[in-house]
Design a protein around this motif. Structure first.
Motif, PDB file in Angstrom:
ATOM      1  N   ARG A  89     137.693  47.666 -14.700  1.00  0.00           N
ATOM      2  CA  ARG A  89     138.186  47.184 -13.392  1.00  0.00           C
ATOM      3  C   ARG A  89     139.696  47.409 -13.287  1.00  0.00           C
ATOM      4  O   ARG A  89     140.198  47.829 -12.254  1.00  0.00           O
ATOM      5  CB  ARG A  89     137.866  45.696 -13.209  1.00  0.00           C
ATOM      6  CG  ARG A  89     136.432  45.425 -12.863  1.00  0.00           C
ATOM      7  CD  ARG A  89     136.222  43.900 -12.733  1.00  0.00           C
ATOM      8  NE  ARG A  89     134.956  43.618 -12.138  1.00  0.00           N
ATOM      9  CZ  ARG A  89     134.747  43.532 -10.825  1.00  0.00           C
ATOM     10  NH1 ARG A  89     135.740  43.679  -9.988  1.00  0.00           N
ATOM     11  NH2 ARG A  89     133.556  43.281 -10.355  1.00  0.00           N
ATOM     12  N   LEU A 131     140.684  47.446  -9.505  1.00  0.00           N
ATOM     13  CA  LEU A 131     139.854  46.427  -8.861  1.00  0.00           C
ATOM     14  C   LEU A 131     140.177  45.054  -9.431  1.00  0.00           C
ATOM     15  O   LEU A 131     140.313  44.897 -10.648  1.00  0.00           O
ATOM     16  CB  LEU A 131     138.361  46.721  -9.098  1.00  0.00           C
ATOM     17  CG  LEU A 131     137.806  48.024  -8.547  1.00  0.00           C
ATOM     18  CD1 LEU A 131     136.356  48.205  -8.991  1.00  0.00           C
ATOM     19  CD2 LEU A 131     137.903  48.058  -7.035  1.00  0.00           C
ATOM     20  N   ASP A 176     136.778  41.809  -6.444  1.00  0.00           N
ATOM     21  CA  ASP A 176     136.506  43.005  -5.639  1.00  0.00           C
ATOM     22  C   ASP A 176     135.108  43.530  -5.946  1.00  0.00           C
ATOM     23  O   ASP A 176     134.691  43.556  -7.115  1.00  0.00           O
ATOM     24  CB  ASP A 176     137.528  44.105  -5.937  1.00  0.00           C
ATOM     25  CG  ASP A 176     138.912  43.783  -5.421  1.00  0.00           C
ATOM     26  OD1 ASP A 176     139.026  42.898  -4.551  1.00  0.00           O
ATOM     27  OD2 ASP A 176     139.881  44.400  -5.906  1.00  0.00           O
TER      28      ASP A 176
END
Length: 184
Positions: free
Chosen positions: A57, A62, A66
């Motif tokens: 991530r 992210l 998210d």
């Protein structure tokens, strides 16, 4: 590695004013990069791995809340938008070039596995065979995973496009068949 060059490379494949907003190409290509580097052969599995792995991530930019891009988005882009293009090779080449420029790749050091193996030195104790070698194993595995998923969910299979196969000659030991193949 600066991945921002990807935006310019893929610009011709996106429309700025038609359809819904697309997935950020940086995320898409970084996701495929993760799949390639870590041997994740299924886009569905790649989606799950990114969902649970904070390092992935972070690499994709992210946050914890998210949403992870859906596996079908990865598949559609790979099989439709970038089909019959060299975009994947172009991006890979640019990443390798940047790594070389940052002295991350230089060819000055060679690491080897020093496992001791019994020599297969008798040159007259082998047979020649021709095997088929798929030039795009990773893409093939992804397509197979899609077909299996479609079967599991009762969907009809996608049309399979014929891919180019390469043949390779190998020597196979007749004295020690368990030893595997000697590629030539």
């Amino acid at each position: 590695i600066d991945f921002s060059f990807i935006i310019e490379k893929v610009k011709p494949y996106y429309s700025e004013n038609k359809g819904r907003p697309s997935l950020d190409p940086l995320i898409l290509f970084k996701m495929m990069f993760i799949g390639y580097l870590y041997g994740i052969r299924s886009e569905r599995q790649l989606e799950k791995e990114i969902y649970y792995n904070m390092a992935y991530r972070w690499f994709l930019g992210l946050n914890i809340n998210d949403p992870v891009p859906h596996h079908s988005t990865i598949s559609w882009n790979r099989r439709t938008r970038f089909k019959d293009t060299t975009i994947f090779q172009d991006i890979f080449d640019e990443i390798v070039l940047q790594a070389i420029n940052h002295d991350m790749v230089g060819g000055r050091v060679l690491f080897t596995d020093s496992t001791h193996l019994k020599a297969n030195a008798n040159k007259h104790k082998y047979t020649r065979r021709t095997i088929e070698q798929d030039t795009q194993n990773y893409i093939k595995d992804l397509n197979e995973a899609i077909q299996e998923d479609r079967e599991e969910h009762g969907k009809k299979p996608l049309t399979i496009k014929e891919e180019v196969k390469a043949e390779k000659e190998i020597r196979h030991s007749t004295t020690d068949p368990e030893s595997g193949y000697l590629y030539r």
